[in-house]
Design a protein around this motif. Structure first.
Motif, PDB file in Angstrom:
ATOM      1  N   ARG A   2       0.848  -1.196   0.000  1.00  0.00           N
ATOM      2  CA  ARG A   2       0.000   0.000   0.000  1.00  0.00           C
ATOM      3  C   ARG A   2       0.879   1.239   0.000  1.00  0.00           C
ATOM      4  NH1 ARG A   2      -2.289   0.630   6.244  1.00  0.00           N
ATOM      5  NH2 ARG A   2      -1.834   2.857   6.148  1.00  0.00           N
ATOM      6  N   PRO A   3       0.414   2.326  -0.625  1.00  0.00           N
ATOM      7  CA  PRO A   3       1.213   3.550  -0.647  1.00  0.00           C
ATOM      8  C   PRO A   3       1.211   4.224   0.725  1.00  0.00           C
ATOM      9  CG  PRO A   3      -0.888   3.909  -1.731  1.00  0.00           C
ATOM     10  CD  PRO A   3      -0.834   2.450  -1.400  1.00  0.00           C
ATOM     11  N   VAL A   4       2.378   4.703   1.144  1.00  0.00           N
ATOM     12  CA  VAL A   4       2.525   5.339   2.455  1.00  0.00           C
ATOM     13  C   VAL A   4       3.384   6.588   2.312  1.00  0.00           C
ATOM     14  CG1 VAL A   4       3.332   5.070   4.841  1.00  0.00           C
ATOM     15  CG2 VAL A   4       2.343   3.101   3.637  1.00  0.00           C
ATOM     16  N   SER A   5       2.969   7.651   2.993  1.00  0.00           N
ATOM     17  CA  SER A   5       3.730   8.899   3.044  1.00  0.00           C
ATOM     18  C   SER A   5       4.129   9.197   4.477  1.00  0.00           C
ATOM     19  CB  SER A   5       2.889  10.078   2.525  1.00  0.00           C
ATOM     20  OG  SER A   5       2.572   9.938   1.163  1.00  0.00           O
ATOM     21  N   SER A   6       5.160   9.983   4.642  1.00  0.00           N
ATOM     22  CA  SER A   6       5.453  10.567   5.950  1.00  0.00           C
ATOM     23  C   SER A   6       4.737  11.906   6.033  1.00  0.00           C
ATOM     24  CB  SER A   6       6.957  10.720   6.136  1.00  0.00           C
ATOM     25  OG  SER A   6       7.473  11.671   5.217  1.00  0.00           O
ATOM     26  N   TRP A   7       4.936  12.648   7.107  1.00  0.00           N
ATOM     27  CA  TRP A   7       4.157  13.861   7.327  1.00  0.00           C
ATOM     28  C   TRP A   7       4.444  14.942   6.298  1.00  0.00           C
ATOM     29  CZ3 TRP A   7      -0.178  14.201   9.666  1.00  0.00           C
ATOM     30  CH2 TRP A   7      -0.700  15.444  10.052  1.00  0.00           C
ATOM     31  N   GLY A   8       5.637  14.950   5.721  1.00  0.00           N
ATOM     32  CA  GLY A   8       5.959  15.958   4.719  1.00  0.00           C
ATOM     33  C   GLY A   8       5.335  15.699   3.361  1.00  0.00           C
ATOM     34  N   ARG A   9       4.820  14.490   3.143  1.00  0.00           N
ATOM     35  CA  ARG A   9       4.111  14.129   1.916  1.00  0.00           C
ATOM     36  C   ARG A   9       4.958  14.394   0.672  1.00  0.00           C
ATOM     37  NH1 ARG A   9       0.012  16.437   0.292  1.00  0.00           N
ATOM     38  NH2 ARG A   9      -1.136  14.609  -0.391  1.00  0.00           N
ATOM     39  N   LEU A 248      -9.084  18.456   1.955  1.00  0.00           N
ATOM     40  CA  LEU A 248      -8.546  17.968   0.686  1.00  0.00           C
ATOM     41  C   LEU A 248      -7.161  18.556   0.459  1.00  0.00           C
ATOM     42  CD1 LEU A 248      -8.931  20.697  -1.212  1.00  0.00           C
ATOM     43  CD2 LEU A 248     -11.251  19.840  -1.398  1.00  0.00           C
ATOM     44  N   VAL A 249      -6.492  18.032  -0.541  1.00  0.00           N
ATOM     45  CA  VAL A 249      -5.194  18.563  -0.943  1.00  0.00           C
ATOM     46  C   VAL A 249      -5.437  19.574  -2.059  1.00  0.00           C
ATOM     47  CG1 VAL A 249      -2.930  18.029  -1.892  1.00  0.00           C
ATOM     48  CG2 VAL A 249      -4.047  16.409  -0.333  1.00  0.00           C
ATOM     49  N   PRO A 250      -5.141  20.844  -1.837  1.00  0.00           N
ATOM     50  CA  PRO A 250      -5.371  21.829  -2.892  1.00  0.00           C
ATOM     51  C   PRO A 250      -4.432  21.593  -4.071  1.00  0.00           C
ATOM     52  CG  PRO A 250      -4.147  22.807  -1.094  1.00  0.00           C
ATOM     53  CD  PRO A 250      -4.547  21.452  -0.633  1.00  0.00           C
ATOM     54  N   PRO A 251      -4.793  22.071  -5.258  1.00  0.00           N
ATOM     55  CA  PRO A 251      -3.937  21.831  -6.428  1.00  0.00           C
ATOM     56  C   PRO A 251      -2.581  22.511  -6.346  1.00  0.00           C
ATOM     57  CG  PRO A 251      -5.763  23.308  -6.967  1.00  0.00           C
ATOM     58  CD  PRO A 251      -6.045  22.750  -5.606  1.00  0.00           C
ATOM     59  N   ASN A 296      -1.044  19.158   7.136  1.00  0.00           N
ATOM     60  CA  ASN A 296       0.042  19.051   6.165  1.00  0.00           C
ATOM     61  C   ASN A 296      -0.452  19.059   4.722  1.00  0.00           C
ATOM     62  OD1 ASN A 296      -1.174  16.535   6.629  1.00  0.00           O
ATOM     63  ND2 ASN A 296       0.701  15.381   6.247  1.00  0.00           N
ATOM     64  N   ARG A 297      -1.735  18.847   4.507  1.00  0.00           N
ATOM     65  CA  ARG A 297      -2.280  18.886   3.151  1.00  0.00           C
ATOM     66  C   ARG A 297      -2.236  20.284   2.532  1.00  0.00           C
ATOM     67  NH1 ARG A 297      -7.895  15.366   3.799  1.00  0.00           N
ATOM     68  NH2 ARG A 297      -6.947  13.296   3.945  1.00  0.00           N
ATOM     69  N   MET A 298      -2.138  21.325   3.375  1.00  0.00           N
ATOM     70  CA  MET A 298      -2.236  22.677   2.833  1.00  0.00           C
ATOM     71  C   MET A 298      -1.054  23.025   1.937  1.00  0.00           C
ATOM     72  SD  MET A 298      -1.463  25.113   6.124  1.00  0.00           S
ATOM     73  CE  MET A 298       0.080  25.078   7.025  1.00  0.00           C
ATOM     74  N   TYR A 299       0.005  22.206   1.964  1.00  0.00           N
ATOM     75  CA  TYR A 299       1.168  22.483   1.130  1.00  0.00           C
ATOM     76  C   TYR A 299       1.018  21.940  -0.282  1.00  0.00           C
ATOM     77  CZ  TYR A 299       3.457  24.105   5.326  1.00  0.00           C
ATOM     78  OH  TYR A 299       3.779  24.809   6.456  1.00  0.00           O
ATOM     79  N   PRO A 301      -0.002  19.124  -3.529  1.00  0.00           N
ATOM     80  CA  PRO A 301       0.307  17.743  -3.910  1.00  0.00           C
ATOM     81  C   PRO A 301       1.783  17.394  -3.867  1.00  0.00           C
ATOM     82  CG  PRO A 301      -0.286  19.052  -5.841  1.00  0.00           C
ATOM     83  CD  PRO A 301      -0.573  19.892  -4.644  1.00  0.00           C
ATOM     84  N   ARG A 302       2.677  18.388  -3.861  1.00  0.00           N
ATOM     85  CA  ARG A 302       4.113  18.092  -3.865  1.00  0.00           C
ATOM     86  C   ARG A 302       4.696  18.023  -2.458  1.00  0.00           C
ATOM     87  NH1 ARG A 302       7.070  21.648  -8.420  1.00  0.00           N
ATOM     88  NH2 ARG A 302       8.647  20.033  -8.069  1.00  0.00           N
ATOM     89  N   GLY A 303       3.888  18.311  -1.441  1.00  0.00           N
ATOM     90  CA  GLY A 303       4.372  18.209  -0.073  1.00  0.00           C
ATOM     91  C   GLY A 303       5.263  19.368   0.334  1.00  0.00           C
TER      92      GLY A 303
END
Length: 431
Positions: A2-9, A248-251, A296-299, A301-303
């Motif tokens: 499964r795909p996994v990210s850390s907090w920095g995404r 959501l993750v903004p564009p 952390n989503r506010m940054y 899609p590129r993290g």
């Protein structure tokens, strides 16, 4: 997988997800799924908790309270228990964890593996200073019990050892007495780095918790200095039960050149209107972002990159000024910019981050080459100052900067578990 990210995404790679629930079966699970690395809440910002293509041992199922002595404040729990859950249990008896970072939504195992620090390092050090014992499962089936006076070399390798000496299964912690859940606090605006250091020096004797927000885009380094002491009150303000979620993750990143300067200015101005003494519950003071879930989503899609350094106090002012100037020159910026001083003590851990000096934490949306160029410039300043970067926040430090900042890395390597590997360990330690 499964795909996994850390907090920095910064990445979202597939991992073999292995959920741990029963301590008695951990040894066999580790043998069957190695090489792997422990994963608690995933609050490390970079790649310390990632192992792309390999196993992640999810520890949140190891969340049982083993023992709690209300008289002595000694608590024993499994490594997947959250700091929040410990504190909400024990505060009614007048106990809190002595040291916590800026979020309590992390596991005990993660707090030990990263030797987290808080706003009171000058008084109580880091998390590892209050661990009495821990139990470590190795991938060869061995279990090691260690502590400050029991196999102290294993303890020193594991505290701050970013999960590479074994999987922390259980820990025994010493809590600290507090008169209640409230703190007397004070917020003081300052206009530059000289004022910050004067406030930091004059506050350490009288105030347990000290920290500052700094406007990294304002020339001269204006900011807000916050300090607090535990207060004895019959009653006081309650923590807010209202929580929000970034839906959501903004564009694109919401932290950008158009928003950052006015937002920083507004934040500084609003807080200069209400300086002075106040009373607050420990949760909003210590963990201001915990009620904004998935922030952390506010940054976008590129993290984002979190960059935290510590430099010796003797060169601290010049090094911090140079880093802030580098940020201004780059045109990048940070809202979550934190500046504080550490006390005169080293971490117990061979790879522990806290040490005497000045620490600056910054966050930058990932814009690719331009952001990496800025971070390289900051690296040069930290390296020249003989400082180090925090492994829990790092995603791209060079091996040379790591070895210079953590001179005990060769000693640490003798205690590594050969069945444990992470993206960070391969980047910085070669395996």
């Amino acid at each position: 997988m499964r795909p996994v990210s850390s907090w920095g995404r910064l990445s979202c790679d597939p991992h073999h997800a292995v959920a741990l629930h029963e301590p008695r079966s951990i040894g066999q699970t580790l043998r069957d799924t190695q090489p792997g690395i422990a994963f608690g809440m995933g609050r490390s910002y970079g790649d310390a908790c990632l192992n792309p293509g390999g196993a992640l041992w999810f520890t949140r199922g190891l969340d049982h309270l083993v023992a709690y002595d209300r008289e002595s404040g000694v608590i024993s729990c499994e490594a997947g228990m959250l700091l929040r859950d410990i504190q909400r249990l024990t505060i009614a008896d007048g106990w809190l964890l002595p040291v916590t970072p800026g979020t309590q939504l992390i596991t005990v195992g993660g707090a030990i593996a990263n030797d987290v620090h808080g706003k009171n390092h000058h008084r109580l050090g880091s998390f590892g200073d209050h661990v009495r014992r821990l139990w470590l499962a190795r991938t060869d089936g061995e279990t090691i019990e260690c502590g400050p006076a029991l196999l102290p070399e294993w303890f020193g390798a594991t505290v701050g050892g970013i999960g590479l000496t074994g999987l922390i299964v259980r820990a025994e912690l010493q809590l600290r007495r507090v008169p209640g859940p409230w703190l007397q606090t004070e917020t003081i605006p300052y206009g530059g780095l000289d004022e910050f250091f004067a406030l930091a020096d004059s506050s350490e004797d009288q105030w347990e918790h000290t920290v500052s927000w700094i406007d990294c885009l304002a020339r001269g380094g204006r900011g807000l200095f916050m300090r607090g002491n535990h207060a004895s009150l019959a009653t006081g303000p309650a923590p807010s039960n209202r929580s929000r979620r970034m839906p959501l993750v903004p564009p694109v990143s919401l932290v950008n050149r158009l928003t950052l300067r006015p937002f920083n200015a507004m934040y500084y101005w609003l807080n200069t209107r209400k300086p002075g003494l106040g009373m607050t519950h420990y949760e909003p003071f210590s963990y201001p972002l915990d009620n904004l879930h998935d922030w952390n989503r506010m940054y976008g899609p590129r993290g984002f990159y979190q960059y935290q350094s510590v430099v010796p106090r003797g060169v601290g002012r010049d090094a911090v000024a140079a880093m802030l100037a580098e940020v201004v020159r780059s045109g990048e910026g940070s809202f979550l910019a934190v500046l504080k001083t550490f006390g005169e003590r080293q971490s117990l851990g061979m790879l522990g981050f806290p040490c005497p000096g000045v620490t600056l934490a910054l966050d930058f949306p990932n814009k690719g080459a331009s952001t990496l160029a800025l971070l390289a410039g900051l690296d040069a300043i930290v390296g020249e100052a003989r400082g180090r970067l925090y492994l829990a926040k790092d995603a791209r430090m060079s091996r040379s900067l790591f070895e210079a900042g953590y001179p005990r890395w060769r000693e640490f390597n003798a205690y590594r578990d050969p069945g444990i590997s992470s993206a960070m360990s391969r980047r910085l330690l070669g395996a």
